[in-house]
Design an enzyme around this catalytic site. Structure first.
Site, PDB file in Angstrom:
ATOM      1  N   LYS A 160     -13.847 -21.371  -1.647  1.00 15.90           N
ATOM      2  CA  LYS A 160     -13.707 -20.455  -0.513  1.00 15.90           C
ATOM      3  C   LYS A 160     -13.960 -21.236   0.763  1.00 15.90           C
ATOM      4  O   LYS A 160     -14.712 -22.212   0.765  1.00 15.90           O
ATOM      5  CB  LYS A 160     -14.734 -19.314  -0.612  1.00 15.90           C
ATOM      6  CG  LYS A 160     -14.333 -18.085   0.159  1.00 15.90           C
ATOM      7  CD  LYS A 160     -13.276 -17.310  -0.591  1.00 15.90           C
ATOM      8  CE  LYS A 160     -13.001 -15.954  -0.073  1.00 15.90           C
ATOM      9  NZ  LYS A 160     -12.337 -15.130  -1.084  1.00 15.90           N
TER      10      LYS A 160
ATOM     11  N   GLY B  63     -12.035   0.720   4.574  1.00 15.73           N
ATOM     12  CA  GLY B  63     -11.370  -0.521   4.977  1.00 15.73           C
ATOM     13  C   GLY B  63      -9.891  -0.282   5.094  1.00 15.73           C
ATOM     14  O   GLY B  63      -9.261   0.246   4.168  1.00 15.73           O
TER      15      GLY B  63
ATOM     16  N   GLY C 207      -7.724  -2.779   6.368  1.00 13.25           N
ATOM     17  CA  GLY C 207      -7.076  -4.077   6.590  1.00 13.25           C
ATOM     18  C   GLY C 207      -5.938  -4.197   5.583  1.00 13.25           C
ATOM     19  O   GLY C 207      -5.485  -3.193   5.027  1.00 13.25           O
ATOM     20  N   ASN C 208      -5.516  -5.431   5.312  1.00  9.13           N
ATOM     21  CA  ASN C 208      -4.387  -5.625   4.398  1.00  9.13           C
ATOM     22  C   ASN C 208      -4.659  -4.998   3.022  1.00  9.13           C
ATOM     23  O   ASN C 208      -3.809  -4.303   2.467  1.00  9.13           O
ATOM     24  CB  ASN C 208      -4.093  -7.126   4.264  1.00  9.13           C
ATOM     25  CG  ASN C 208      -2.956  -7.396   3.294  1.00  9.13           C
ATOM     26  OD1 ASN C 208      -1.916  -6.753   3.370  1.00  9.13           O
ATOM     27  ND2 ASN C 208      -3.166  -8.300   2.378  1.00  9.13           N
TER      28      ASN C 208
ATOM     29  N   TYR D  31      -5.329  -0.899   3.293  1.00  9.21           N
ATOM     30  CA  TYR D  31      -4.103  -0.187   3.665  1.00  9.21           C
ATOM     31  C   TYR D  31      -3.127  -0.135   2.492  1.00  9.21           C
ATOM     32  O   TYR D  31      -2.628   0.941   2.130  1.00  9.21           O
ATOM     33  CB  TYR D  31      -3.438  -0.831   4.888  1.00  9.21           C
ATOM     34  CG  TYR D  31      -2.019  -0.349   5.071  1.00  9.21           C
ATOM     35  CD1 TYR D  31      -1.762   0.990   5.389  1.00  9.21           C
ATOM     36  CD2 TYR D  31      -0.933  -1.197   4.869  1.00  9.21           C
ATOM     37  CE1 TYR D  31      -0.454   1.461   5.514  1.00  9.21           C
ATOM     38  CE2 TYR D  31       0.371  -0.733   4.985  1.00  9.21           C
ATOM     39  CZ  TYR D  31       0.607   0.591   5.303  1.00  9.21           C
ATOM     40  OH  TYR D  31       1.886   1.054   5.400  1.00  9.21           O
TER      41      TYR D  31
END
Ligand code: GLU
Length: 481
Positions: free
Chosen positions: A118, A234, A236-237, A240
């Site tokens: 990461k 949430g 976000g990508n 959604y």
């Protein structure tokens, strides 16, 4: 203790607990826990010139800001390191290490030939201009260029990073290397060799897993997805696409939220109905008055789950996304049944969303949002961890004990890295699949991963999370030299 430390402790404790139950020795446990490489660095980024009061407009001052960054390569037993890069003000070494550890487990759970890594930068990207963000992305790559490569370590997007940022990063990387290398990054724009279906993949994978789980449960209980209510934290990508695809699959997505708060829409008809139901005793008039004055939240405390279910309307997710784009925030975007209006909608906080009496709760934002403070107020029967590490160890143990089914992050959100793998394969063979082909492969791979974990969980009577860690550890140790 910081959020990152907490998450790191949870991830390591789960590896230890699972490995001990598998009777693995201390030496192997250490190899599973300790990261192979921790790269920590600082780098300067030129900020946009600002015309302050003391300088004439032609004399703009150049300023630099220093940021801290990391790339942590946790384990490479199964293949090249793989994992995203996040930009977040609260990012720390511990957080990046925890997320790298989860990537090792996730890639193994998904059956991918990758290890785990990461990256991160401690920055609030919302305070940067587009060109500052671009320079930050390029400076970050200068620091990691010698550490990555298509068969060494393959970064991708994560929180607050996307295909546009990845495009800047590849440009910089290829400039440094002097050659094209599309397979070194995944989550690229399609024009640069990205895969169709990658943007939606994490959300899509989560819905595939949820459906697979409900299929198993439906043999035990009578469940119908069209009756089940879902709250998604949430937008976000990941959040959604999960919300959109879950709604398309027939679930009632009744609450969504972004970092500033969430929304629900009350069905006026059911409100009347439920009001009548709880008012069937004496003192009718008094109670009617009281109810009318009452806030929605108080109503929640008074009603049983059945009535509340009728109270919340399924939201129109694509319309809410459009509304958010136009307004810049979710608040006030009460869209249901193809219309957005100000009537009957309600803004709720992120905390309230998590405590809603829905069937399925989907934390799809950041880590540790379900913790010792709110765990006793969680009412959902199924939690799908679409964020990485959204439940603390303590809350996980409490909720599991209570019988809540927790679909672990390393399985639920593995759709993203699975299509990253498909992208990498397409780059390497220079042959590209259609969106249907990608989606079909994603579905097959996710179902296969779920099946193995479900079987292990049923056979050994252990929660899905522990089963997932056990499957991953088995695969990793079989590849350790
Ligand atoms: N950042 C995503 C994750 O946490 C995707 C990683 C990847 O595609 O490499 O799974």
């Amino acid at each position: 203790m910081s959020q990152g430390q907490k998450m790191l402790e949870s991830a390591q404790a789960l590896i230890r607990k699972t490995a001990e139950s598998m009777k693995l020795g201390e030496e192997v446990i250490n190899r599973l826990i300790e990261p192979e490489f921790v790269h920590e660095f600082a780098f300067a980024v030129m900020m946009d010139p600002k015309n302050d009061e003391n300088t004439s407009s032609t004399q703009a001052t150049k300023k630099f800001k220093v940021f801290k960054g990391w790339r942590i390569q946790h384990n490479s037993a199964l293949g090249p390191y793989k994992g995203g890069i996040r930009f977040h003000p609260e990012t720390t070494r511990e957080e990046v290490q925890a997320l790298a550890t989860l990537m090792t487990i996730k890639c193994a759970v998904a059956g991918l030939p990758f290890g785990g890594a990461k990256g991160g930068v401690a920055v609030d990207p919302k305070t940067l201009s587009e060109s500052e963000l671009q320079r930050l992305s390029q400076e970050y790559v200068k620091k990691i260029a010698h550490l990555i490569g298509e068969d060494i370590d393959v970064p991708a997007p994560d929180v607050n990073t996307n295909s546009k940022i990845i495009a800047w990063m590849i440009d910089e990387y290829e400039k440094i290397k002097g050659s094209k290398s599309p397979a070194t990054f995944t989550g690229k724009p399609i024009s640069m060799g990205g895969s169709l279906g990658r943007t939606e993949a994490t959300g899509a994978g989560g819905v595939i897993i949820l459906k697979a789980l409900l299929e198993k449960l439906s043999s035990k209980f009578k469940v119908q997805s069209s009756k089940l209510t879902v709250a998604v934290q949430g937008f976000g990508n990941v959040g959604y696409h999960f919300a959109k695809l879950a709604a398309e699959a027939g679930f009632k997505v009744v609450a969504v939220s972004d970092s500033k708060g969430g929304i629900i829409k009350i069905n006026p008809k059911s409100e009347i109905l439920t009001s009548k139901q709880i008012l069937n005793s004496n003192d009718q008039e008094e109670k009617v008055k009281e109810l009318k004055n009452r806030q929605f939240k108080n109503l929640l405390d008074q009603l049983g789950q059945l009535e509340i279910r009728n109270l919340l309307l399924p939201l129109d997710i694509p319309l809410i996304a459009e509304c958010k784009k136009a307004k810049g925030t979710l608040a006030g975007c009460y869209c249901a049944g193809g219309v957005c209006d100000l009537k009957g909608g309600q803004t709720i906080s992120n905390e309230e969303l998590l405590e809603l009496p829905v069937d399925i709760l989907v934390p799809a934002a950041l880590e540790n949002v379900i913790n010792e403070k709110n765990m006793k107020k969680i009412k959902a029967k199924i939690i799908v961890e679409m964020a990485n590490g959204p439940i603390t160890q303590e809350a996980y143990e409490y909720l599991t004990e209570k019988g809540v089914i927790i679909v672990p992050d390393v399985l639920a959100n593995a759709g993203g890295v699975t299509v990253s793998y498909l992208e990498w394969v397409q780059n390497k063979m220079r042959y590209y699949w259609t969106e249907e082909e990608v989606n079909e492969k994603l579905e097959r791979m996710m179902k296969r991963a779920f099946e193995v974990i479900w079987k292990k969980s049923a056979l050994k009577k252990i929660p899905l999370k522990q089963a997932a860690f056990e499957v991953a550890i088995e695969r990793i140790i079989s590849a350790l030299q």
